[in-house]
Design a protein around this motif. Structure first.
Motif, PDB file in Angstrom:
ATOM      1  N   ASP A  26      -5.672   2.261  -7.452  1.00  0.00           N
ATOM      2  CA  ASP A  26      -4.155   2.524  -7.820  1.00  0.00           C
ATOM      3  C   ASP A  26      -3.364   2.606  -6.684  1.00  0.00           C
ATOM      4  O   ASP A  26      -3.924   2.949  -5.306  1.00  0.00           O
ATOM      5  N   PRO A  27      -2.051   2.451  -6.786  1.00  0.00           N
ATOM      6  CA  PRO A  27      -1.228   2.421  -5.378  1.00  0.00           C
ATOM      7  C   PRO A  27      -0.884   3.748  -5.001  1.00  0.00           C
ATOM      8  O   PRO A  27      -0.894   4.726  -5.833  1.00  0.00           O
ATOM      9  N   GLY A  28      -1.014   3.745  -3.561  1.00  0.00           N
ATOM     10  CA  GLY A  28      -0.935   4.996  -2.974  1.00  0.00           C
ATOM     11  C   GLY A  28       0.695   5.160  -2.729  1.00  0.00           C
ATOM     12  O   GLY A  28       1.317   4.178  -3.040  1.00  0.00           O
ATOM     13  N   PRO A  29       0.974   6.122  -1.853  1.00  0.00           N
ATOM     14  CA  PRO A  29       2.369   6.154  -1.388  1.00  0.00           C
ATOM     15  C   PRO A  29       2.669   4.887  -0.584  1.00  0.00           C
ATOM     16  O   PRO A  29       2.043   4.442   0.198  1.00  0.00           O
ATOM     17  N   GLY A  30       4.023   4.303  -0.987  1.00  0.00           N
ATOM     18  CA  GLY A  30       4.665   3.226  -0.422  1.00  0.00           C
ATOM     19  C   GLY A  30       3.851   1.952  -0.925  1.00  0.00           C
ATOM     20  O   GLY A  30       4.028   0.977  -0.341  1.00  0.00           O
ATOM     21  N   GLU A  31       2.924   1.746  -1.884  1.00  0.00           N
ATOM     22  CA  GLU A  31       2.281   0.756  -2.339  1.00  0.00           C
ATOM     23  C   GLU A  31       2.522   0.246  -3.735  1.00  0.00           C
ATOM     24  O   GLU A  31       3.072   0.945  -4.603  1.00  0.00           O
ATOM     25  N   ALA A  32       2.075  -0.952  -3.859  1.00  0.00           N
ATOM     26  CA  ALA A  32       2.478  -1.500  -5.439  1.00  0.00           C
ATOM     27  C   ALA A  32       1.212  -2.459  -5.847  1.00  0.00           C
ATOM     28  O   ALA A  32       0.805  -3.129  -4.903  1.00  0.00           O
ATOM     29  N   VAL A  33       0.908  -2.383  -7.221  1.00  0.00           N
ATOM     30  CA  VAL A  33       0.039  -3.109  -7.632  1.00  0.00           C
ATOM     31  C   VAL A  33       0.772  -4.381  -8.235  1.00  0.00           C
ATOM     32  O   VAL A  33       1.722  -3.924  -9.101  1.00  0.00           O
ATOM     33  N   VAL A  34       0.518  -5.599  -8.072  1.00  0.00           N
ATOM     34  CA  VAL A  34       1.296  -6.767  -8.532  1.00  0.00           C
ATOM     35  C   VAL A  34       0.340  -7.825  -9.368  1.00  0.00           C
ATOM     36  O   VAL A  34      -0.800  -7.915  -8.964  1.00  0.00           O
ATOM     37  N   ARG A  35       0.733  -8.039 -10.695  1.00  0.00           N
ATOM     38  CA  ARG A  35       0.120  -8.806 -11.494  1.00  0.00           C
ATOM     39  C   ARG A  35       0.505 -10.300 -11.031  1.00  0.00           C
ATOM     40  O   ARG A  35       1.801 -10.530 -11.298  1.00  0.00           O
ATOM     41  N   ILE A  36      -0.346 -11.029 -10.593  1.00  0.00           N
ATOM     42  CA  ILE A  36       0.073 -12.151  -9.945  1.00  0.00           C
ATOM     43  C   ILE A  36       0.088 -13.475 -11.252  1.00  0.00           C
ATOM     44  O   ILE A  36      -0.664 -13.383 -11.765  1.00  0.00           O
ATOM     45  N   GLN A  37       1.353 -14.092 -11.054  1.00  0.00           N
ATOM     46  CA  GLN A  37       1.294 -15.251 -12.145  1.00  0.00           C
ATOM     47  C   GLN A  37       1.201 -16.459 -11.394  1.00  0.00           C
ATOM     48  O   GLN A  37       0.730 -17.497 -12.133  1.00  0.00           O
TER      49      GLN A  37
END
Length: 362
Positions: A26-37
């Motif tokens: 899971d993303p922490g502070p300042g992070e993002a999870v991106v679903r790649i297309q």
């Protein structure tokens, strides 16, 4: 909670890549999870596989990517779940001496996600290529590595701005400052070189000379905007460039190979007070020798272009807008679309010069 997804991993130096199950936290502070297309197959990924970058194996490969933000961590305001983004490998800090002088494209303290993705089977930490690791169904990045763009753009072409195409366009427009009426020579007509041709055309160059040893690449260079081509296997490229520029040499010469031999060609093929831009990536053992008197006597500028001196938040949306207006031929860079388990074969085609870019579609 952490997610398990499929991804392409380089297990060791020179070993074939393989598709593994990895854990994305899971993303922490300042992070993002991106679903790649979509994610392009770049030569830098092959450099990682061959140990040409460093030896922090296993690597999670892939970095020329576009996708949808799925989750964001605490404090993230620049993007939100559902945003269509291009990933970049230079999330600027905003605090270093370059950023504070208003030159964030030179940021000296760029950053990536702090957490590590891991192999599901063993828990071993992965080193994501250029801090991205996008040959994966989902990846974890710093939120600053996500640049929101118009979702009307195809992910297959949008992702290419994340590395090679931006490097080439930026080498012409940002680093080389190509202007209306200039003459430009581009040495090396792979993806980055062709992008430099496209950038020179966008900037209004009057004459764009493409140089390569492969007639297939020269034909593609003509397709994307070169006005003249030179096969340097058959012709002295310096003499040919001078002949095509009234005996003077080009105003801007962009070296997109990264070898001492081709750099010397670029140096001597420019006009007095002209500009040389090195965007090709050399290897650590390469050495360059030039007469210092020639460096002094010819004047002008010798520049290196790292990521096309781009600022993703400024340049990515602008280039996507140009693409949607029909003014930037990004589709021309996509030679083929492939599945995740075809990356190793795509490396072979890239080495053989059969493709400009293979793009993994998810």
């Amino acid at each position: 909670m952490p997610q398990q997804v499929r991804a392409v991993v380089a297990p060791g130096k020179g070993e074939p890549v393989r598709v593994e199950t990895i854990v994305v936290p899971d993303p922490g502070p300042g992070e993002a999870v991106v679903r790649i297309q979509a994610c392009g197959v770049c030569h830098t990924d092959l450099h990682y596989r061959e140990g040409g970058i460093n030896d922090d194996f296993p690597f999670l490969l892939g970095h020329e990517a576009a996708g949808i933000v799925e989750q964001v961590g605490e404090g993230v305001t620049e993007v939100a779940p559902g945003d269509f983004v291009i990933l970049n490998w230079r999330a600027v800090c905003g605090q270093c001496r370059a950023c504070r002088r208003g030159r964030p494209w030179y940021c000296f303290n760029t950053h990536n996600a702090r957490q590590k993705m891991t192999l599901a089977e063993t828990g071993q930490e992965l080193s994501p290529a250029l801090g991205i690791g996008a040959f994966a169904e989902k990846t974890l990045v710093a939120a600053g590595q996500c640049t929101k763009v118009d979702p009307a753009a195809s992910p297959a072409v949008a992702g290419l701005l994340g590395c090679g195409v931006m490097a080439g366009i930026g080498a012409a427009i940002n680093t080389g400052a190509v202007g209306r009426g200039d003459s430009v020579a581009v040495i090396g007509c792979g993806g980055v070189g062709d992008a430099a041709i496209v950038g020179s055309r966008l900037a209004g160059a009057r004459r764009i000379i493409a140089v390569d040893v492969d007639e297939r690449k020269l034909a593609k260079a003509r397709d994307v905007g070169a006005t003249h081509t030179v096969n340097s296997r058959e012709t002295d490229p310096v003499a040919a460039i001078q002949e095509l520029t009234d005996g003077f040499g080009a105003d801007v010469v962009i070296e997109a190979v990264g070898r001492p031999e081709t750099y010397k060609q670029a140096f001597y093929a420019r006009d007095l007070a002209g500009t040389v831009v090195l965007v090709g990536v050399p290897t650590p053992e390469m050495q360059l020798e030039l007469p210092l008197l020639d460096v002094f006597g010819r004047g002008g500028a010798l520049k290196s272009s790292w990521y096309g001196d781009c600022l993703p938040s400024r340049d990515f949306p602008m280039l996507i807008d140009l693409y949607l207006q029909g003014r930037l031929p990004l589709d021309a860079f996509v030679s083929e679309t492939i599945a995740l388990d075809e990356v190793e074969q795509a490396f072979d085609r890239m080495r053989d010069g059969d493709v400009l870019r293979s793009v993994v579609l998810f």
